[in-house]
Write a protein that holds these residues in place. Structure first.
Motif, PDB file in Angstrom:
ATOM      1  N   ILE A 197     -60.933   3.007 -19.499  1.00 30.10           N
ATOM      2  CA  ILE A 197     -61.594   2.866 -20.802  1.00 30.10           C
ATOM      3  C   ILE A 197     -63.009   2.338 -20.617  1.00 30.10           C
ATOM      4  O   ILE A 197     -63.952   2.815 -21.256  1.00 30.10           O
ATOM      5  CB  ILE A 197     -60.773   1.954 -21.738  1.00 30.10           C
ATOM      6  N   GLN A 198     -63.157   1.375 -19.721  1.00 27.72           N
ATOM      7  CA  GLN A 198     -64.476   0.806 -19.462  1.00 27.72           C
ATOM      8  C   GLN A 198     -65.426   1.865 -18.884  1.00 27.72           C
ATOM      9  O   GLN A 198     -66.575   1.976 -19.306  1.00 27.72           O
ATOM     10  CB  GLN A 198     -64.334  -0.368 -18.498  1.00 27.72           C
ATOM     11  N   LYS A 199     -64.925   2.668 -17.949  1.00 23.84           N
ATOM     12  CA  LYS A 199     -65.751   3.729 -17.363  1.00 23.84           C
ATOM     13  C   LYS A 199     -66.103   4.786 -18.407  1.00 23.84           C
ATOM     14  O   LYS A 199     -67.232   5.289 -18.440  1.00 23.84           O
ATOM     15  CB  LYS A 199     -65.035   4.363 -16.177  1.00 23.84           C
ATOM     16  N   ALA A 200     -65.154   5.110 -19.255  1.00 20.06           N
ATOM     17  CA  ALA A 200     -65.413   6.090 -20.310  1.00 20.06           C
ATOM     18  C   ALA A 200     -66.478   5.556 -21.272  1.00 20.06           C
ATOM     19  O   ALA A 200     -67.387   6.297 -21.679  1.00 20.06           O
ATOM     20  CB  ALA A 200     -64.127   6.416 -21.058  1.00 20.06           C
ATOM     21  N   MET A 201     -66.375   4.292 -21.628  1.00 23.67           N
ATOM     22  CA  MET A 201     -67.365   3.692 -22.538  1.00 23.67           C
ATOM     23  C   MET A 201     -68.743   3.670 -21.885  1.00 23.67           C
ATOM     24  O   MET A 201     -69.753   3.979 -22.531  1.00 23.67           O
ATOM     25  CB  MET A 201     -66.938   2.282 -22.944  1.00 23.67           C
ATOM     26  N   ASP A 202     -68.795   3.317 -20.606  1.00 25.63           N
ATOM     27  CA  ASP A 202     -70.076   3.328 -19.895  1.00 25.63           C
ATOM     28  C   ASP A 202     -70.685   4.727 -19.889  1.00 25.63           C
ATOM     29  O   ASP A 202     -71.895   4.893 -20.079  1.00 25.63           O
ATOM     30  CB  ASP A 202     -69.908   2.811 -18.453  1.00 25.63           C
ATOM     31  N   TRP A 203     -69.850   5.749 -19.683  1.00 31.72           N
ATOM     32  CA  TRP A 203     -70.324   7.130 -19.673  1.00 31.72           C
ATOM     33  C   TRP A 203     -70.910   7.503 -21.038  1.00 31.72           C
ATOM     34  O   TRP A 203     -71.991   8.077 -21.127  1.00 31.72           O
ATOM     35  CB  TRP A 203     -69.187   8.073 -19.292  1.00 31.72           C
ATOM     36  N   VAL A 204     -70.192   7.132 -22.094  1.00 35.83           N
ATOM     37  CA  VAL A 204     -70.660   7.433 -23.448  1.00 35.83           C
ATOM     38  C   VAL A 204     -71.986   6.721 -23.713  1.00 35.83           C
ATOM     39  O   VAL A 204     -72.927   7.308 -24.262  1.00 35.83           O
ATOM     40  CB  VAL A 204     -69.597   7.026 -24.502  1.00 35.83           C
ATOM     41  N   LEU A 205     -72.071   5.468 -23.305  1.00 41.96           N
ATOM     42  CA  LEU A 205     -73.310   4.718 -23.527  1.00 41.96           C
ATOM     43  C   LEU A 205     -74.475   5.307 -22.722  1.00 41.96           C
ATOM     44  O   LEU A 205     -75.610   5.330 -23.202  1.00 41.96           O
ATOM     45  CB  LEU A 205     -73.106   3.241 -23.180  1.00 41.96           C
ATOM     46  N   GLU A 206     -74.194   5.793 -21.528  1.00 40.27           N
ATOM     47  CA  GLU A 206     -75.240   6.452 -20.748  1.00 40.27           C
ATOM     48  C   GLU A 206     -75.751   7.696 -21.470  1.00 40.27           C
ATOM     49  O   GLU A 206     -76.961   7.949 -21.519  1.00 40.27           O
ATOM     50  CB  GLU A 206     -74.717   6.833 -19.365  1.00 40.27           C
ATOM     51  N   LYS A 207     -74.828   8.459 -22.037  1.00 41.11           N
ATOM     52  CA  LYS A 207     -75.224   9.666 -22.784  1.00 41.11           C
ATOM     53  C   LYS A 207     -76.034   9.296 -24.022  1.00 41.11           C
ATOM     54  O   LYS A 207     -77.014   9.954 -24.364  1.00 41.11           O
ATOM     55  CB  LYS A 207     -73.992  10.494 -23.184  1.00 41.11           C
ATOM     56  N   GLU A 208     -75.633   8.232 -24.699  1.00 38.30           N
ATOM     57  CA  GLU A 208     -76.377   7.751 -25.871  1.00 38.30           C
ATOM     58  C   GLU A 208     -77.788   7.319 -25.457  1.00 38.30           C
ATOM     59  O   GLU A 208     -78.766   7.601 -26.145  1.00 38.30           O
ATOM     60  CB  GLU A 208     -75.648   6.565 -26.525  1.00 38.30           C
ATOM     61  N   GLU A 209     -77.865   6.637 -24.317  1.00 44.04           N
ATOM     62  CA  GLU A 209     -79.162   6.182 -23.832  1.00 44.04           C
ATOM     63  C   GLU A 209     -80.067   7.366 -23.484  1.00 44.04           C
ATOM     64  O   GLU A 209     -81.259   7.373 -23.818  1.00 44.04           O
ATOM     65  CB  GLU A 209     -78.969   5.279 -22.611  1.00 44.04           C
ATOM     66  N   GLU A 210     -79.499   8.377 -22.837  1.00 41.86           N
ATOM     67  CA  GLU A 210     -80.263   9.588 -22.516  1.00 41.86           C
ATOM     68  C   GLU A 210     -80.761  10.263 -23.794  1.00 41.86           C
ATOM     69  O   GLU A 210     -81.911  10.712 -23.871  1.00 41.86           O
ATOM     70  CB  GLU A 210     -79.407  10.564 -21.714  1.00 41.86           C
ATOM     71  N   ALA A 211     -79.895  10.323 -24.784  1.00 42.41           N
ATOM     72  CA  ALA A 211     -80.280  10.935 -26.057  1.00 42.41           C
ATOM     73  C   ALA A 211     -81.422  10.150 -26.700  1.00 42.41           C
ATOM     74  O   ALA A 211     -82.374  10.739 -27.241  1.00 42.41           O
ATOM     75  CB  ALA A 211     -79.078  11.000 -27.002  1.00 42.41           C
ATOM     76  N   ALA A 212     -81.361   8.831 -26.633  1.00 44.18           N
ATOM     77  CA  ALA A 212     -82.415   7.998 -27.206  1.00 44.18           C
ATOM     78  C   ALA A 212     -83.741   8.224 -26.473  1.00 44.18           C
ATOM     79  O   ALA A 212     -84.800   8.321 -27.106  1.00 44.18           O
ATOM     80  CB  ALA A 212     -82.019   6.530 -27.151  1.00 44.18           C
ATOM     81  N   LYS A 213     -83.672   8.319 -25.149  1.00 40.98           N
ATOM     82  CA  LYS A 213     -84.893   8.546 -24.361  1.00 40.98           C
ATOM     83  C   LYS A 213     -85.532   9.885 -24.699  1.00 40.98           C
ATOM     84  O   LYS A 213     -86.752  10.034 -24.636  1.00 40.98           O
ATOM     85  CB  LYS A 213     -84.577   8.485 -22.864  1.00 40.98           C
ATOM     86  N   ASN A 214     -84.702  10.852 -25.071  1.00 36.31           N
ATOM     87  CA  ASN A 214     -85.197  12.188 -25.424  1.00 36.31           C
ATOM     88  C   ASN A 214     -85.393  12.363 -26.924  1.00 36.31           C
ATOM     89  O   ASN A 214     -85.498  13.492 -27.421  1.00 36.31           O
ATOM     90  CB  ASN A 214     -84.240  13.259 -24.882  1.00 36.31           C
TER      91      ASN A 214
END
Length: 76
Positions: free
Chosen positions: A5-22
């Motif tokens: 669950i922690q790894k999945a949440m980290d993955w989702v947050l990374e995707k959110e961060e990438e989206a924010a950067k773009n």
């Protein structure tokens, strides 16, 4: 299971961060997520405090019981 669950949440947050950067993340959506997590955190902190207080009460009673029982053993 928590690691998954922690790894999945980290993955989702990374995707959110990438989206924010773009410039693809809606700040209002992120704000809603922040509010949701803050509310959940507040609930957990309150519950944890209540349970910690209860444990402290039980420990205090057990220490008093132990002190009383030691009095009996030192008399003999």
């Amino acid at each position: 299971m928590m690691t998954f669950i922690q790894k999945a949440m980290d993955w989702v947050l990374e995707k959110e961060e990438e989206a924010a950067k773009n410039c693809h993340a809606d700040p209002q959506d992120v704000d809603k997520q922040i509010q949701l997590i803050e509310a959940k955190k507040e609930t957990l902190v309150k519950r944890c405090k209540e349970e910690t207080d209860e444990m402290e009460h039980v420990l205090n009673r057990l220490h008093a019981i132990k002190a009383q029982s030691l009095k009996c053993h030192t008399k003999n």
